[in-house]
Design an enzyme around this catalytic site. Sequence first.
Site, mmCIF file in Angstrom:
data_model
loop_
_atom_site.group_PDB
_atom_site.id
_atom_site.type_symbol
_atom_site.label_atom_id
_atom_site.label_comp_id
_atom_site.label_asym_id
_atom_site.label_seq_id
_atom_site.Cartn_x
_atom_site.Cartn_y
_atom_site.Cartn_z
ATOM 1 N N SER A 75 0.838 -1.187 0.000
ATOM 2 C CA SER A 75 0.000 0.000 0.000
ATOM 3 C C SER A 75 0.878 1.243 0.000
ATOM 4 O O SER A 75 2.074 1.176 0.282
ATOM 5 C CB SER A 75 -0.907 -0.004 1.230
ATOM 6 O OG SER A 75 -0.119 0.036 2.405
ATOM 7 N N ALA A 76 0.295 2.370 -0.303
ATOM 8 C CA ALA A 76 1.047 3.620 -0.355
ATOM 9 C C ALA A 76 1.666 3.952 1.011
ATOM 10 O O ALA A 76 2.741 4.545 1.080
ATOM 11 C CB ALA A 76 0.156 4.760 -0.823
ATOM 12 N N CYS A 77 1.023 3.530 2.077
ATOM 13 C CA CYS A 77 1.542 3.847 3.402
ATOM 14 C C CYS A 77 2.758 2.996 3.774
ATOM 15 O O CYS A 77 3.418 3.261 4.773
ATOM 16 C CB CYS A 77 0.454 3.718 4.463
ATOM 17 S SG CYS A 77 -0.308 2.096 4.584
ATOM 18 N N THR A 78 3.091 1.985 2.966
ATOM 19 C CA THR A 78 4.289 1.183 3.215
ATOM 20 C C THR A 78 5.299 1.343 2.089
ATOM 21 O O THR A 78 6.151 0.482 1.885
ATOM 22 C CB THR A 78 3.940 -0.312 3.383
ATOM 23 O OG1 THR A 78 3.335 -0.783 2.178
ATOM 24 C CG2 THR A 78 3.042 -0.551 4.567
ATOM 25 N N ALA A 79 5.199 2.432 1.341
ATOM 26 C CA ALA A 79 6.122 2.666 0.231
ATOM 27 C C ALA A 79 7.559 2.644 0.734
ATOM 28 O O ALA A 79 7.876 3.202 1.769
ATOM 29 C CB ALA A 79 5.814 4.000 -0.437
#
Length: 129
Positions: A75-79
């Site tokens: 997800s974008a929050c774990t980029a």
Amino acid sequence: MVAALKDDIEHIETNFEKVQKLQETFLAEMDGTNYYLNQGKEQLPYVLNIGFPGQRNDLLLLRLDLEGISISTGSACTAGVVQVSHVLQALYGEDSPRLHESVRVSISPQNTEQEMITLANTLKNIIGG
């Protein structure tokens, strides 16, 4: 920056329609390729989570990167963090092959139709579809 944000807000419907068309272009180009989508019925077009049975997403990312194309597995929050998608893990379970076959494609109004076609064709060349 503020002017760009104001412009985006004023053109939100146009931007939405453009991104929706870009996603449709990508999926039309992927026709005939073995893939599945990880999404519900009510899905915004800005993020597309797509999986390719039997294809390792880490190798897929590496090969796309060598072609100058950037997508993600999480997800974008774990980029920037190499780990399975916690969303897919919650949906399918920690033993699901989808955790290692799926990638996330972010689409913006700044993307072009040609970029979506190039992505689809590059993916098909990599996975042999």
